[in-house]
Write a protein that holds these residues in place. Structure first.
Motif, short mmCIF file in Angstrom:
data_model
loop_
_atom_site.label_atom_id
_atom_site.label_comp_id
_atom_site.label_asym_id
_atom_site.label_seq_id
_atom_site.Cartn_x
_atom_site.Cartn_y
_atom_site.Cartn_z
N GLY A 1 0.77 -1.22 0.00
CA GLY A 1 0.00 0.00 0.00
C GLY A 1 0.80 1.27 0.00
O GLY A 1 0.24 2.37 -0.05
N ILE A 2 2.14 1.17 0.04
CA ILE A 2 3.01 2.34 0.12
C ILE A 2 3.54 2.68 -1.27
O ILE A 2 4.12 1.83 -1.95
CB ILE A 2 4.21 2.07 1.05
CG1 ILE A 2 3.75 1.47 2.38
CG2 ILE A 2 5.01 3.34 1.29
CD1 ILE A 2 4.87 0.84 3.18
N SER A 3 3.36 3.92 -1.69
CA SER A 3 3.93 4.38 -2.95
C SER A 3 5.42 4.59 -2.78
O SER A 3 5.86 5.43 -1.98
CB SER A 3 3.27 5.70 -3.37
OG SER A 3 3.92 6.24 -4.51
N LEU A 4 6.22 3.79 -3.51
CA LEU A 4 7.67 3.85 -3.37
C LEU A 4 8.33 3.97 -4.74
O LEU A 4 7.76 3.60 -5.77
CB LEU A 4 8.18 2.59 -2.66
CG LEU A 4 7.70 2.42 -1.21
CD1 LEU A 4 8.09 1.04 -0.69
CD2 LEU A 4 8.28 3.50 -0.31
N THR A 5 9.56 4.46 -4.74
CA THR A 5 10.35 4.60 -5.96
C THR A 5 11.33 3.45 -6.08
O THR A 5 12.03 3.12 -5.12
CB THR A 5 11.13 5.94 -5.96
OG1 THR A 5 10.19 7.01 -5.87
CG2 THR A 5 11.95 6.09 -7.22
N VAL A 6 11.37 2.85 -7.26
CA VAL A 6 12.32 1.77 -7.53
C VAL A 6 13.69 2.40 -7.76
O VAL A 6 13.87 3.19 -8.68
CB VAL A 6 11.89 0.96 -8.76
CG1 VAL A 6 12.94 -0.10 -9.10
CG2 VAL A 6 10.52 0.32 -8.53
N ASN A 7 14.65 2.05 -6.92
CA ASN A 7 15.99 2.65 -7.04
C ASN A 7 16.90 1.89 -8.00
O ASN A 7 17.79 2.48 -8.61
CB ASN A 7 16.66 2.73 -5.67
CG ASN A 7 15.96 3.72 -4.76
OD1 ASN A 7 15.26 3.35 -3.84
ND2 ASN A 7 16.13 5.01 -5.05
N ALA A 8 16.68 0.61 -8.13
CA ALA A 8 17.47 -0.21 -9.06
C ALA A 8 16.68 -1.48 -9.32
O ALA A 8 15.83 -1.88 -8.51
CB ALA A 8 18.84 -0.53 -8.49
N ILE A 9 16.97 -2.11 -10.46
CA ILE A 9 16.28 -3.36 -10.77
C ILE A 9 17.23 -4.31 -11.46
O ILE A 9 18.08 -3.90 -12.26
CB ILE A 9 15.03 -3.10 -11.63
CG1 ILE A 9 14.20 -4.39 -11.78
CG2 ILE A 9 15.37 -2.48 -12.97
CD1 ILE A 9 12.78 -4.17 -12.19
N ASP A 10 17.14 -5.58 -11.11
CA ASP A 10 17.95 -6.63 -11.70
C ASP A 10 17.04 -7.83 -11.94
O ASP A 10 16.75 -8.59 -11.02
CB ASP A 10 19.10 -7.00 -10.75
CG ASP A 10 20.00 -8.11 -11.31
OD1 ASP A 10 19.88 -8.43 -12.51
OD2 ASP A 10 20.81 -8.65 -10.54
N GLY A 11 16.56 -7.95 -13.17
CA GLY A 11 15.59 -9.00 -13.46
C GLY A 11 14.30 -8.72 -12.72
O GLY A 11 13.70 -7.66 -12.88
N ALA A 12 13.87 -9.66 -11.89
CA ALA A 12 12.64 -9.47 -11.12
C ALA A 12 12.93 -8.98 -9.70
O ALA A 12 12.02 -8.91 -8.88
CB ALA A 12 11.87 -10.79 -11.06
N ILE A 13 14.18 -8.63 -9.42
CA ILE A 13 14.56 -8.13 -8.09
C ILE A 13 14.73 -6.62 -8.18
O ILE A 13 15.41 -6.11 -9.06
CB ILE A 13 15.86 -8.79 -7.61
CG1 ILE A 13 15.65 -10.30 -7.43
CG2 ILE A 13 16.31 -8.15 -6.28
CD1 ILE A 13 16.93 -11.06 -7.12
#
Length: 223
Positions: free
Chosen positions: A143-155
């Motif tokens: 329920g928390i709006s958050l920013t994705v800082n980095a992504i590696d595949g599905a992580i």
């Protein structure tokens, strides 16, 4: 609709299994219920639930079998802390991003470590959701709006500042904790739009979704 800005931390007061469904009672903490009436929506750990009964410091919601299967509600326990947000109004500040309260899948915290005064969490999303998650894009997590800082595949990585930890149930997160995930609503609709006429086909007939060859065939290749 919601914004992903948590208004209060509630506590699960009661869980009543009802023939495959579930009736949930939540103590609402500091959430102001004076403007809430029967039939209104409250996001509970990111799940949009309809108020069917309420008191001055609690509400009751019926949870369908579909919602139980698609979210972490099946593992809720009495005393568990949950993030709460009332549905937005025309005068609500959109401090996060547009959130529907419809869970797309369940993620899992795989690690956490200090990052200056913040905490960096790594979360594993279901593989089928990876295509909707973008670096510096938005994701709703419990329920928390958050920013994705980095992504590696599905992580993907989340960098959580102290204020957010204090105003949500993030302090309860640890490796192995499962989280409700909702991807950016625009990403879901964009994929559907790009399918064009193929969107009317059955899932079996349109297996594969958006691919590089599909984009090239429909004029989205390099000029």
């Amino acid at each position: 609709m919601f914004t992903g800005i948590i208004e209060a931390i509630g506590t699960v007061r009661r869980l009543e299994p009802r023939g495959g469904d579930l009736r949930l009672t939540v103590a609402t903490g500091k959430l102001d219920l004076r403007d809430v009436k029967l039939g209104d929506s409250i996001a509970t750990n990111g799940v949009c639930l309809t108020v069917v009964e309420q008191g001055s410091d609690y509400y009751v919601a019926d949870v369908s079998g579909e919602t139980v299967r698609r979210s972490t509600l099946a593992s809720f326990r009495v005393g568990q802390r949950v993030n709460l947000e009332k549905a937005l109004t025309p005068t609500t500040r959109l401090g996060g991003h547009l959130v529907s309260g419809h869970v797309d899948g369940i993620g899992e915290v795989i690690s956490m470590q200090p990052d200056a005064r913040s905490i960096r969490y790594r979360v594993k999303a279901p593989d089928e959701l990876a295509k909707y998650i973008a670096e510096k894009g938005s994701i709703t997590t419990d329920g928390i709006s958050l920013t994705v800082n980095a992504i590696d595949g599905a992580i993907f990585d989340l960098n959580i500042v102290p204020h957010t930890v204090g105003e949500t149930n993030i302090a309860d997160w640890a490796p192995g904790v499962r989280l409700n995930l909702e991807v950016d609503i625009l990403a879901r609709y964009l994929e559907r739009l790009l399918l064009g006429d193929r969107a009317a086909q059955s899932q079996a007939a349109s297996a594969g979704g958006i691919t590089l060859s599909f984009l090239a065939e429909n004029g989205y290749g390099h000029g």
